[in-house]
Design an enzyme around this catalytic site. Structure first.
Site: not given
Ligand SMILES: [Zn+2]
Length: 362
Positions: A20, A24, A211
């Site tokens: 992961h 960018d 998250e």
């Molecule tokens: Zn991520």
């Protein structure tokens, strides 16, 4: 191999795998400065060190939306063939310097169309840059294999088009798919069309979930959309009470669903409060298929070596723990089984033995 604590120099030499990491979010500060000057984009500062500090500061807000906003300045320099070739090549070389032997890089092609490139040209150019980086890394004696995940953006309705792109480039370096972007208010099931298409085409995918948002997001990603891995997934701990697993946490552990955990990034977005108490340690100890990742090396001011060192220093991790999450990552990589097994048997395990045998143990 005995249970040992290891120093930073040994950690840097250990073979690593990262599942992961955003293309960018991992540019070199000096490259951002040079490319921004070339395309006339104004930065907060043109001093590379100050720019690196600015990123870390701006990303440290405790808010995922503000964290994501920092990408404006990296994306601005990734709109041309020159910018994409350079950032992709340097991406691979930086992984190699960090001891990474297998990496999956992800990015959203639709965010790189301002310079007139088509979606297909963006993917072809990034693959060309990655290929050049892999050739250089191999020639330097630090080979690294990099696979690509194409990201759809969860707040846009173009994810099906990106899924089509992943299918089209599956034999040209693209190994899977993801959806990224602000999690709250943009549930993964809004993109069911893309996920069902990928399943029909047998292209694996992961989804950022758990998250900023809690269990419903993880549940939807796995049980409605059919994700094979979860990006972050820290909130799966909401389904664990005193070591007892609820149905969803049980599914994640029993089915060996990889959790792509990113401790420093999670501190910055407020998804975790400290390295010492980051859920990655509890989940590892409970036998989940935990993997360790950087997420965004520039934005989070980190590397795999740094993430590993933090866990060793602040959460009591041993060499065995580092090896476990590395093997976990390779096992759950989106490349074919034979390649994964060869990486584990021929690279990761011997690499651990070699790095530890050549250093005094503490
Ligand atoms: Zn991520």
């Amino acid at each position: 191999m005995t249970a040992t604590r290891v120093d930073a120099d040994v950690i840097r030499r250990l073979p690593k795998a990262v599942l992961h990491d955003h293309l960018d979010g991992g540019l070199r500060p000096a490259t951002v400065v040079e490319l921004a000057a070339a395309v006339g984009h104004a930065l907060p500062t043109t001093d590379p060190d100050e720019l690196a500090a600015w990123y870390f500061e701006a990303a440290n807000s405790g808010d995922l939306v503000r964290y994501i906003a920092t990408f404006e300045h990296t994306l601005a320099v990734m709109q041309t063939r020159e910018g994409l070739l350079r950032t992709a090549e340097e991406y691979v070389l930086d992984l190699a310097a960090d001891g990474v032997v297998y990496g999956e890089v992800r990015y959203a092609p639709e965010l790189m169309l301002n310079g007139g490139l088509t979606l297909a040209e963006v993917v072809e150019t990034v693959q060309e840059g990655l290929g050049a980086g892999m050739a250089k890394a191999a020639a330097a004696g630090t080979p690294v294999r990099v696979g690509t995940l194409l990201c759809g953006m969860r707040m846009f309705d173009s994810t099906r088009e990106t899924a089509d792109l992943a299918v089209a480039f599956r034999d040209a370096g693209v190994v899977g798919f993801d959806i990224a972007g602000a999690e709250d208010g943009f549930p993964p099931a809004d993109h069911l069309d893309a996920f069902e298409h990928l399943r029909r085409e047998s292209v694996p995918f992961t989804i950022h979930a758990g998250e900023a948002h809690g269990l419903p997001s993880v549940h939807q990603a796995l049980q409605v959309c059919g994700a094979q891995r979860i990006g972050h997934g820290v909130r799966i701990t909401d389904d664990i009470v005193d070591g007892k697993l609820g149905r969803l946490a049980g599914w994640v552990r029993d089915r060996r669903v990889a959790l792509e955990m990113c401790p420093t990034s999670n501190l910055q977005t407020g998804a975790a409060t400290s390295i010492a108490e980051h859920p990655i340690t509890e989940l590892k100890d409970l036998g989940f298929r935990v993997t360790l990742n950087t997420d965004n090396r520039l934005v989070s001011g980190t590397t795999m070596t740094r993430e590993m060192s933090l866990l060793v220093e602040q959460a009591g991790w041993t060499t065995e723990d580092l090896r476990t999450v590395t093997v976990n990552a390779v096992k759950s990589a989106f490349i074919p089984f034979g390649e994964r097994r060869a990486l584990i048997e021929d690279v990761v395990l011997p690499g651990y033995e070699a790095a530890l045998c050549s250093s005094p143990r503490t």
